[in-house]
Design a protein around this motif. Structure first.
Motif, PDB file in Angstrom:
ATOM      1  N   ALA A 260     -18.602  19.873  10.136  1.00 20.61           N
ATOM      2  CA  ALA A 260     -18.212  19.912  11.540  1.00 20.61           C
ATOM      3  C   ALA A 260     -16.881  20.640  11.721  1.00 20.61           C
TER       4      ALA A 260
ATOM      5  N   PRO B 157     -24.114  22.842  10.372  1.00 16.87           N
ATOM      6  CA  PRO B 157     -22.674  22.901  10.132  1.00 16.87           C
ATOM      7  C   PRO B 157     -22.076  24.196  10.658  1.00 16.87           C
ATOM      8  N   GLU B 158     -20.839  24.093  11.150  1.00 17.89           N
ATOM      9  CA  GLU B 158     -20.136  25.266  11.675  1.00 17.89           C
ATOM     10  C   GLU B 158     -18.931  25.638  10.827  1.00 17.89           C
TER      11      GLU B 158
ATOM     12  N   TYR C 174     -10.750  19.161   9.492  1.00 24.28           N
ATOM     13  CA  TYR C 174     -11.705  20.107  10.063  1.00 24.28           C
ATOM     14  C   TYR C 174     -11.330  21.518   9.648  1.00 24.28           C
TER      15      TYR C 174
ATOM     16  N   THR D 130     -19.527  16.918   6.408  1.00 27.28           N
ATOM     17  CA  THR D 130     -20.505  17.217   7.460  1.00 27.28           C
ATOM     18  C   THR D 130     -20.566  18.691   7.843  1.00 27.28           C
TER      19      THR D 130
ATOM     20  N   PHE E 142     -27.573  18.114  11.073  1.00 26.38           N
ATOM     21  CA  PHE E 142     -26.649  18.803  11.964  1.00 26.38           C
ATOM     22  C   PHE E 142     -26.364  20.187  11.397  1.00 26.38           C
TER      23      PHE E 142
ATOM     24  N   LYS F  71     -21.755  15.905  17.146  1.00 24.06           N
ATOM     25  CA  LYS F  71     -21.530  16.963  16.165  1.00 24.06           C
ATOM     26  C   LYS F  71     -20.414  16.592  15.187  1.00 24.06           C
ATOM     27  N   PHE F  72     -20.302  15.299  14.910  1.00 27.29           N
ATOM     28  CA  PHE F  72     -19.310  14.751  13.980  1.00 27.29           C
ATOM     29  C   PHE F  72     -17.886  15.135  14.372  1.00 27.29           C
ATOM     30  N   ARG F  73     -17.656  15.290  15.676  1.00 22.91           N
ATOM     31  CA  ARG F  73     -16.308  15.569  16.164  1.00 22.91           C
ATOM     32  C   ARG F  73     -15.646  14.265  16.605  1.00 22.91           C
TER      33      ARG F  73
ATOM     34  N   ASN G 280     -14.922  20.043   8.287  1.00 18.23           N
ATOM     35  CA  ASN G 280     -15.023  18.742   7.655  1.00 18.23           C
ATOM     36  C   ASN G 280     -15.890  18.742   6.400  1.00 18.23           C
TER      37      ASN G 280
END
Length: 394
Positions: free
Chosen positions: A177, A314-315, A170, A175, A312, A147-149, A172
């Motif tokens: 993320a 995104p959050e 973040y 992405t 993905f 998750k691009f973390r 990010n």
């Protein structure tokens, strides 16, 4: 004339975002999903505060660190959001956007040969700012499967005896993320063990969906070794006001102010008065914009999934980073072809680092109607590619 110029600057690539944006601007009828700028106007009460400052003759220099009242409000706001109390007199400074804060933070902490670890894909300024400050950039490639973390193992593997600092960003860009509390806790162990400084770019801190933003500076022992970067561009739709801020250890901030006073003097005065109003009375504006972005996020993710563009979810922030490798084109080739054939502008993933190759960044900081038209055009483009592939097979 070229021989008279700095070899360091000559060797730098221009921003991949601005380069492609300039190309897109020349195409009539284009729908641009490329620039990371809210489509909302700055809320009226914030604009009104700026107008009142102008009409009231508040057009003089402020303190190098920024208006005292603004620094007070930044301290109150930050304490409310991440639980850290920063002394507005010694631990807070106001800058010309978050970008200036990143630049002067790096210039303040780097000695020639220091290694600065940063994550990719990432905001385009980190790498050139490290190089301009005579640091050695060390990139960590983020993975979609994570998750691009940033993981503890990735950070540990990047550290050497020359490592000085880590830059994280973040939510990010590009992405979308985020890092959750447990993710950050694992990094803190490594950071403290190796005595690293941290530059935490939290410019999208108010734009998370379903999960609250957590700052690495909020962990015990991390406030003193973290320079937190934030600003008003994304959270309050104040991009053109050019206002950001940095918070951290008083000794570091005092040296950053020294660089700032020689290079800039102070951030725009009228913008600072507007920012006081934003912090005092802008919470509802943030909530309304965040809800609109969330609606757009859900719509665009659903449509990209329908078009079988792996992406993905995104959050945070307001970007999606779909994978376009199945088309057998570089990210730049894909973006140019999409622009030429369907007049939709997106940003090639390699603008955010080499590991962004094979992806494109789509911003959903645009109205639903614009996103719907853009999706229709992208679908036409993909269907055209499929028809061409079938024709080649015959």
């Amino acid at each position: 004339m070229k021989e008279m110029l700095s070899k360091k600057i000559l060797g730098m690539k221009p921003s991949g975002i601005r380069k492609f944006f300039d190309v897109a601007n020349e195409v009539p009828g284009v729908i641009s999903l490329g620039v990371g700028e809210p489509d909302f106007e700055t809320p009226y009460h914030i604009r009104e505060a700026g107008i009142q400052a102008l009409q009231g003759g508040k057009t003089f220099y402020t303190s190098n660190s920024g208006l005292q009242n603004l620094r007070n409000e930044i301290s109150i706001y930050t304490n409310k959001k991440i639980g850290n109390q920063y002394d507005p007199n010694t631990e807070v400074m106001v800058t010309v956007g978050g970008s200036e804060a990143i630049d002067i933070a790096l210039r303040t902490i780097i000695n020639p040969g220091d290694e600065i670890i940063y994550i990719e894909p990432s905001f385009v300024s980190y790498l050139p700012c490290i190089l301009m400050a005579d640091g050695i950039p060390v990139a960590i490639e983020l993975k979609p499967e994570n998750k691009f973390r940033l993981t503890k193992d990735q950070l540990e593997n990047a550290i050497t005896e020359k490592s000085k600092a880590l830059i994280i960003s973040y939510p990010n860009n590009p992405t979308g993320a985020i890092m959750e509390e447990e993710d950050l806790r694992e990094l803190v162990e490594v950071i403290e063990k190796n005595n690293l400084l941290v530059i935490s770019d939290e410019i999208y801190s108010e734009l998370t969906y379903g999960k609250k933003h957590v700052s690495i500076a909020s962990f015990s022992g991390m406030k003193e070794r973290t320079i937190v970067i934030n600003g008003f561009s994304k959270n309050f739709a104040m991009t053109g006001w050019r206002l950001g801020y940095a918070m951290g250890n008083a000794e570091i901030i005092s040296q950053m102010v020294k660089v700032h006073q020689y290079a800039i003097m102070c951030a725009p005065t009228i913008s600072q008065y507007a920012a006081v109003e934003a912090l005092q009375n802008g919470e509802e504006d943030i909530c309304n914009m965040r809800e609109s972005y969330n609606q757009r996020r859900r719509y665009l993710y659903h449509e990209l999934s329908r078009l079988e563009l792996p992406c993905f979810l995104p959050e945070g922030a307001f970007y999606m980073f779909p994978d376009i490798r199945k088309f057998g084109m570089t990210s730049e080739e894909f973006a140019i072809d999409l622009l030429n054939k369907e007049k939709v502008a997106v940003v090639p993933g390699n603008a955010f680092g080499d590991c962004g190759e094979g992806f494109i960044r789509i911003s959903y900081a645009y109205s639903i109607s614009e996103l719907k038209e853009a999706v229709r055009r992208i679908e036409n483009y993909i269907m055209g590619k499929h028809v061409t592939e079938l024709y080649m097979l015959l």
